[in-house]
Design a protein around this motif. Structure first.
Motif, PDB file in Angstrom:
ATOM      1  N   SER A  77      50.433  30.181  26.337  1.00 33.62           N
ATOM      2  CA  SER A  77      49.679  30.958  26.392  1.00 33.62           C
ATOM      3  C   SER A  77      48.638  30.983  26.701  1.00 33.62           C
ATOM      4  O   SER A  77      47.966  32.080  27.791  1.00 33.62           O
ATOM      5  N   ASP A  78      47.732  30.497  26.778  1.00 32.38           N
ATOM      6  CA  ASP A  78      46.652  30.088  27.491  1.00 32.38           C
ATOM      7  C   ASP A  78      45.849  29.193  27.700  1.00 32.38           C
ATOM      8  O   ASP A  78      45.131  28.528  28.069  1.00 32.38           O
ATOM      9  N   GLY A  79      46.921  28.979  28.687  1.00 28.36           N
ATOM     10  CA  GLY A  79      46.646  27.663  29.059  1.00 28.36           C
ATOM     11  C   GLY A  79      45.618  27.851  30.667  1.00 28.36           C
ATOM     12  O   GLY A  79      45.500  28.924  31.273  1.00 28.36           O
ATOM     13  N   GLU A  80      45.061  27.175  31.380  1.00 30.75           N
ATOM     14  CA  GLU A  80      44.072  26.871  31.837  1.00 30.75           C
ATOM     15  C   GLU A  80      44.594  27.608  33.482  1.00 30.75           C
ATOM     16  O   GLU A  80      43.386  27.959  33.707  1.00 30.75           O
ATOM     17  N   PHE A  81      45.255  26.876  33.996  1.00 32.17           N
ATOM     18  CA  PHE A  81      45.589  27.543  34.846  1.00 32.17           C
ATOM     19  C   PHE A  81      46.615  28.845  35.669  1.00 32.17           C
ATOM     20  O   PHE A  81      47.491  28.360  36.441  1.00 32.17           O
ATOM     21  N   ARG A  82      46.672  28.634  33.845  1.00 30.95           N
ATOM     22  CA  ARG A  82      48.933  30.011  34.440  1.00 30.95           C
ATOM     23  C   ARG A  82      47.858  31.250  34.976  1.00 30.95           C
ATOM     24  O   ARG A  82      48.767  32.176  35.211  1.00 30.95           O
ATOM     25  N   TYR A  83      46.619  31.536  35.020  1.00 34.73           N
ATOM     26  CA  TYR A  83      45.969  32.278  35.429  1.00 34.73           C
ATOM     27  C   TYR A  83      45.103  32.444  36.746  1.00 34.73           C
ATOM     28  O   TYR A  83      44.794  33.558  36.929  1.00 34.73           O
ATOM     29  N   GLU A  84      44.790  30.918  36.984  1.00 39.12           N
ATOM     30  CA  GLU A  84      44.272  30.922  37.987  1.00 39.12           C
ATOM     31  C   GLU A  84      44.527  31.304  39.434  1.00 39.12           C
ATOM     32  O   GLU A  84      44.178  31.628  39.723  1.00 39.12           O
ATOM     33  N   PHE A  85      46.283  31.941  39.717  1.00 39.33           N
ATOM     34  CA  PHE A  85      46.435  32.425  41.101  1.00 39.33           C
ATOM     35  C   PHE A  85      45.570  33.987  41.503  1.00 39.33           C
ATOM     36  O   PHE A  85      44.839  33.631  42.253  1.00 39.33           O
ATOM     37  N   ASN A  86      45.443  34.711  40.632  1.00 39.19           N
ATOM     38  CA  ASN A  86      44.420  35.780  41.397  1.00 39.19           C
ATOM     39  C   ASN A  86      43.395  35.213  41.416  1.00 39.19           C
ATOM     40  O   ASN A  86      42.259  35.790  42.396  1.00 39.19           O
ATOM     41  N   GLU A  87      42.620  34.812  40.376  1.00 37.37           N
ATOM     42  CA  GLU A  87      40.693  33.798  40.669  1.00 37.37           C
ATOM     43  C   GLU A  87      41.140  33.289  41.615  1.00 37.37           C
ATOM     44  O   GLU A  87      40.074  33.405  42.329  1.00 37.37           O
ATOM     45  N   LEU A  88      42.117  32.838  42.299  1.00 39.44           N
ATOM     46  CA  LEU A  88      41.552  31.268  43.366  1.00 39.44           C
ATOM     47  C   LEU A  88      41.439  32.393  45.011  1.00 39.44           C
ATOM     48  O   LEU A  88      40.377  32.408  45.459  1.00 39.44           O
ATOM     49  N   TYR A  89      43.068  33.901  44.757  1.00 34.78           N
ATOM     50  CA  TYR A  89      42.637  34.243  46.045  1.00 34.78           C
ATOM     51  C   TYR A  89      41.154  35.264  45.968  1.00 34.78           C
ATOM     52  O   TYR A  89      40.459  35.402  47.050  1.00 34.78           O
ATOM     53  N   ALA A  90      41.072  35.554  44.973  1.00 37.47           N
ATOM     54  CA  ALA A  90      39.486  36.614  45.008  1.00 37.47           C
ATOM     55  C   ALA A  90      38.468  35.856  45.358  1.00 37.47           C
ATOM     56  O   ALA A  90      37.013  36.802  45.443  1.00 37.47           O
ATOM     57  N   SER A  91      38.196  35.144  44.775  1.00 38.74           N
ATOM     58  CA  SER A  91      37.126  34.093  45.247  1.00 38.74           C
ATOM     59  C   SER A  91      37.506  33.499  46.242  1.00 38.74           C
ATOM     60  O   SER A  91      35.977  33.356  47.123  1.00 38.74           O
ATOM     61  N   LEU A  92      38.089  33.988  47.210  1.00 39.29           N
ATOM     62  CA  LEU A  92      38.320  32.814  48.401  1.00 39.29           C
ATOM     63  C   LEU A  92      37.891  34.569  49.325  1.00 39.29           C
ATOM     64  O   LEU A  92      37.297  34.205  50.603  1.00 39.29           O
ATOM     65  N   PHE A  93      38.257  35.294  48.956  1.00 36.92           N
ATOM     66  CA  PHE A  93      38.225  36.660  49.962  1.00 36.92           C
ATOM     67  C   PHE A  93      38.054  38.021  49.524  1.00 36.92           C
ATOM     68  O   PHE A  93      38.398  38.494  48.606  1.00 36.92           O
ATOM     69  N   ASN A  94      36.841  39.148  49.897  1.00 37.24           N
ATOM     70  CA  ASN A  94      36.135  39.863  48.938  1.00 37.24           C
ATOM     71  C   ASN A  94      36.931  40.905  49.012  1.00 37.24           C
ATOM     72  O   ASN A  94      37.013  41.585  48.304  1.00 37.24           O
ATOM     73  N   LYS A  95      38.263  41.400  49.948  1.00 34.53           N
ATOM     74  CA  LYS A  95      39.177  41.759  49.434  1.00 34.53           C
ATOM     75  C   LYS A  95      40.830  41.018  49.564  1.00 34.53           C
ATOM     76  O   LYS A  95      41.520  40.921  50.613  1.00 34.53           O
ATOM     77  N   PRO A  96      41.428  40.667  48.857  1.00 36.36           N
ATOM     78  CA  PRO A  96      42.496  39.846  48.775  1.00 36.36           C
ATOM     79  C   PRO A  96      43.721  40.347  48.642  1.00 36.36           C
ATOM     80  O   PRO A  96      44.809  39.547  48.976  1.00 36.36           O
ATOM     81  N   GLU A  97      43.717  41.624  48.572  1.00 33.55           N
ATOM     82  CA  GLU A  97      45.264  42.153  49.050  1.00 33.55           C
ATOM     83  C   GLU A  97      46.097  42.260  49.917  1.00 33.55           C
ATOM     84  O   GLU A  97      46.910  41.625  49.881  1.00 33.55           O
TER      85      GLU A  97
END
Length: 472
Positions: free
Chosen positions: A228-248
């Motif tokens: 439930s607190d896995g470090e990469f369980r919620y990495e997905f949104n952070e990954l794309y938000a970090s790369l692209f200003n408007k990732p939608e």
């Protein structure tokens, strides 16, 4: 210790030993090791370093920049009112240095470019009017927001047009580098386990650094991805938000491609994503390819406008397959998954991607890395009562040969059965009919544990195993 990155480090050092000022741009996806590469290469050679701060306005960025200037030797200047003043203060600090080469490293530069900040024009003036004329400056800019680096620095149409002298696209580790990494960290893993880890995490050094040597691979994956607190369980949104200003909009493309493992044409992406077919879509596809999330390839005999875009980022595909729609998944899912149908299906598809990410190693193992080649895929639909056929990897060689590569994952040696041999014969027949090729067709089997020597093994010209993917 810096693992791999031999070519990239050599290019950085070439810039350092140059007899003119050098503008170096290092880019790549989040957590691929850009900052680590630069800091390990230059160690104590920096004249000035600074890291932009996320979600800060221009005033906040200027305050942080000024603090860094003071900490590194500027004891006189006042808080700059704008970026031109800030870069003037940086120039003054650099002038004080007695080093033969002045290495200036600005990390996470995209965060410094707040709306209406005038940052880019100030950077242009700093480089064009001052740094470039001195011949002793090595300016290194870096940032995870690859779209910003690409559009504002590499493809700049204004004062920075063609000013970058060295571009370093830092790519994920290969299997060879991942093996060196785990050996260096004293982690005990078989090559099959390393391959499985690669099929989950790709070659992202930061992800691999989280593997604990006291745990098995399955336990590590459970802890990192399914707890439930896995470090990469919620990495997905952070990954794309970090790369692209408007990732939608980028995520709409990713969503579309995740639904079709073999990839989609541009027309199909538009249809599935509901995005407009315009220049912005072209730009987004290019940026996703730059970052290594997708690959663009052509079917042999087809024009570029019919190119296929395929999602190849292992972490993203693993997320879509196991995590995206499973919020309440068992925290020990991976330890319990081995041998299940869903796991076996994923292994087969993920192994194909693993091979596609190691084409250089495949060509080397075939002894054709010195031959001019083009890499394609190929597909023929059902026609006139003839079954359809698909080949995911074709190597079209300039020496009169086409390699048809079949990629198969198995826990033991893979055996060509009577049924499978018929499938291969159909693929070759349909391929020859549709392409009208007059080249010799050589079959290549790429398997995880080798090819079993049975009555049909001689059908293939070359047999490669997982070990061949671990070469340099």
């Amino acid at each position: 210790m810096l693992i791999g990155r031999v070519e990239e480090q050599e290019r950085l050092l070439n810039a350092y030993h140059s007899d003119k000022s050098e503008f170096v741009a290092v880019y790549g996806r989040r957590r691929v090791g850009k900052t680590y590469l630069v800091r390990e290469t230059f160690a104590q050679k920096f004249t000035f370093t600074y890291t932009g701060i996320a979600n800060k306005n221009t005033r906040g960025q200027l305050q942080a920049f000024h603090t860094a200037l003071k900490a590194q030797g500027d004891n006189k200047s006042a808080l700059p009112a704008n970026w031109p003043e800030a870069f003037a203060q940086l120039a003054a600090l650099i002038t004080q240095s007695k080093a033969k080469r002045k290495v200036v490293f600005i990390d996470e530069m995209p965060w410094m470019d707040a709306p209406r900040s005038g940052f880019i024009s100030a950077l242009e003036h700093f480089w064009n009017a001052w740094a470039d004329a001195r011949k002793d400056i090595v300016l290194i800019v870096c940032g995870s927001a690859s779209s910003w680096i690409i559009n504002k620095i590499l493809k700049n149409k204004g004062g920075l047009h063609n000013r970058v002298t060295t571009r370093i696209h830092l790519k994920p580790f290969t299997l060879y580098e991942c093996e060196a990494f785990v050996r260096n960290r004293k982690i005990t893993m078989s090559r099959m386990q390393m391959a499985e880890a690669y099929m989950i995490m790709g070659g992202i050094p930061f992800y691999w650094s989280k593997l604990e040597k006291t745990k098995s691979l399955s336990q590590n994956i459970d802890n990192l991805f399914f707890a439930s607190d896995g470090e990469f369980r919620y990495e997905f949104n952070e990954l794309y938000a970090s790369l692209f200003n408007k990732p939608e909009k980028y995520l709409k493309i990713i969503d579309a491609l995740a639904s079709q493992k073999k990839g989609l044409t541009r027309e199909a992406i538009v249809k599935r994503s509901k995005l407009e077919d315009n220049g912005q879509l072209t730009k987004m596809l290019e940026e996703l390819a730059y970052c290594g999330f997708i690959r663009k390839y052509c079917n042999i005999g087809k024009k570029v406008k019919h190119a296929i875009y395929q999602l190849v980022d292992n972490y993203t595909l693993f997320y879509y397959h196991f995590l995206k729609d499973n919020p309440g998944i068992d925290e020990h899912y991976w330890s319990k998954s081995s041998g299940r149908p869903d796991y076996n299906t994923w292994c087969g598809l993920a192994f194909e991607r693993l091979c596609l990410l190691h084409i250089r190693q495949i060509k080397k193992s075939l002894g054709i890395n010195g031959i001019l080649t083009n890499v394609y895929s190929w597909f023929a639909p059902h026609s006139d009562g003839k079954p359809g056929a698909q080949i995911d990897l074709l190597i079209d060689r300039n020496d009169g040969v086409v390699n048809i590569c079949e990629m198969k994952y198995a826990k033991t040696k893979f055996a060509i059965t009577t049924k499978y041999r018929k499938e291969l014969l159909n693929k070759e027949t349909r391929f020859r009919e549709t392409t009208k090729t007059n080249k010799a067709v050589h079959w290549v089997m790429i398997t995880s544990n080798g090819l079993e020597k049975n009555q049909y093994a001689d059908f293939v010209n070359n047999s490669l195993s997982l070990d061949d993917l671990f070469t340099v």
